[in-house]
Design a protein around this motif. Structure first.
Motif, PDB file in Angstrom:
ATOM      1  N   GLY A  11       0.774  -1.233   0.000  1.00  0.00           N
ATOM      2  CA  GLY A  11       0.000   0.000   0.000  1.00  0.00           C
ATOM      3  C   GLY A  11       0.799   1.274   0.000  1.00  0.00           C
ATOM      4  N   GLY A  31      -1.022  -7.325  -4.859  1.00  0.00           N
ATOM      5  CA  GLY A  31      -0.721  -6.553  -3.659  1.00  0.00           C
ATOM      6  C   GLY A  31      -1.570  -6.932  -2.464  1.00  0.00           C
ATOM      7  N   ASP A  33      -2.131  -5.702   1.685  1.00  0.00           N
ATOM      8  CA  ASP A  33      -1.816  -4.740   2.744  1.00  0.00           C
ATOM      9  C   ASP A  33      -3.087  -4.506   3.548  1.00  0.00           C
ATOM     10  OD1 ASP A  33      -0.420  -2.932   4.329  1.00  0.00           O
ATOM     11  OD2 ASP A  33       0.569  -1.990   2.629  1.00  0.00           O
ATOM     12  N   ALA A  37      -4.647  -1.742  -1.269  1.00  0.00           N
ATOM     13  CA  ALA A  37      -4.060  -2.863  -2.002  1.00  0.00           C
ATOM     14  C   ALA A  37      -5.174  -3.693  -2.618  1.00  0.00           C
ATOM     15  CB  ALA A  37      -3.210  -3.728  -1.076  1.00  0.00           C
TER      16      ALA A  37
END
Length: 271
Positions: A11, A31, A33, A37
């Motif tokens: 993030g 991703g 987070d 994300a």
């Protein structure tokens, strides 16, 4: 071929830069987070991570690389939860998906703080997987404040770097064709350190604890470049290494000679 690369702590900061670099290389960046994300998850919660592994498997099928970058510096047991247990559990949770890859790689963001003096009892509790006892002891250190509290951070980073070296040659990793390494940043110029590095007093404090004679504070992209390389197909044989991207602090703190032969070898050469 396009690689599927998981980035935790995606993030912001180094993680966000890793995400960008992976995508620029034409690979799929996945991703994770707490926020900002693709998959928003508390990485200190092993059960939550396992749930998201299932979601990623359903969407991507397999994973070729994991950049376990998420971390905190709270000087409290939160550092133990995220930097050690969270990083370790993130890596091990993705092992089944990594084993489906023909060229799997893992890298963990450790820290040059792993070279600093720390509480070795706390390091051992982490490595022995005594989570409750480690968190209680870490809280006692945090309650004392100062360098005692800081040991939560430095111990978490030393323990995760040690764990990487411990598991690298094992059947689960090397035996399964999975390389695993760590990167140890020094002082990094991020939004979190902007205020600290903006004054002479702050810079003296930062570089007094962690000197960086080569180019001073690192940028997030300086660290991300190395992390992304280590999970790329170009890293063919490197495993079990801790790469310090720290402006020279490793050389200063450990000195020029890191090759200490076992006593038995010293004796053998003298006979």
């Amino acid at each position: 071929m396009t690689r599927n690369v998981v980035v935790t702590g995606a993030g912001s900061g180094i993680g966000a830069m890793c995400l960008k670099l992976v995508e620029e290389r034409g690979d799929n960046a996945i991703g994770l987070d707490l926020r900002n994300a693709e998959f928003e998850v508390d990485l200190s919660d092993a059960d939550a991570v396992a749930t998201f592994v299932e979601k990623i498997e359903a969407q991507y099928g397999h994973v070729d690389g994991v950049i376990a970058n998420a971390g905190t510096q709270a000087n409290s047991p939160l550092d133990l939860k995220v930097n050690y247990f969270g990083a370790r559990n993130s890596v091990t949770s993705f092992l089944p998906l990594l084993q489906k890859s023909d060229n799997a790689r893992v890298v963990v963001t450790a820290s040059a703080a792993s070279l600093q003096p720390t509480d070795t009892k706390l390091v051992q509790l982490l490595l022995d997987d005594k989570q409750e006892e480690a968190l209680e002891y870490g809280q006692a250190l945090a309650d004392r404040g100062g360098m005692a509290g800081y040991a939560n951070y430095s111990a978490s980073k030393r323990a995760i770097a040690t764990w990487v070296r411990r598991v690298a040659p094992t059947q689960d990793f090397a035996g399964a064709g999975i390389g695993i390494n760590a990167v140890g940043p020094g002082v990094v110029a991020t939004p979190m350190t902007t205020e600290l590095l903006s004054t002479d007093e702050g810079r003296d404090m930062a570089f007094g604890a962690m000197p960086a004679p080569y180019n001073g504070a690192q940028r997030p992209e300086d660290i991300a470049d190395v992390l992304v390389f280590l999970v790329s197909g170009m890293n063919r044989s490197m495993t079990g290494q801790v790469i310090y991207v720290d402006g020279g602090f490793d050389s200063i703190s450990r000195g020029e000679d890191i090759w200490h032969a076992p006593k038995s070898m010293d004796q053998a050469t003298q006979e």
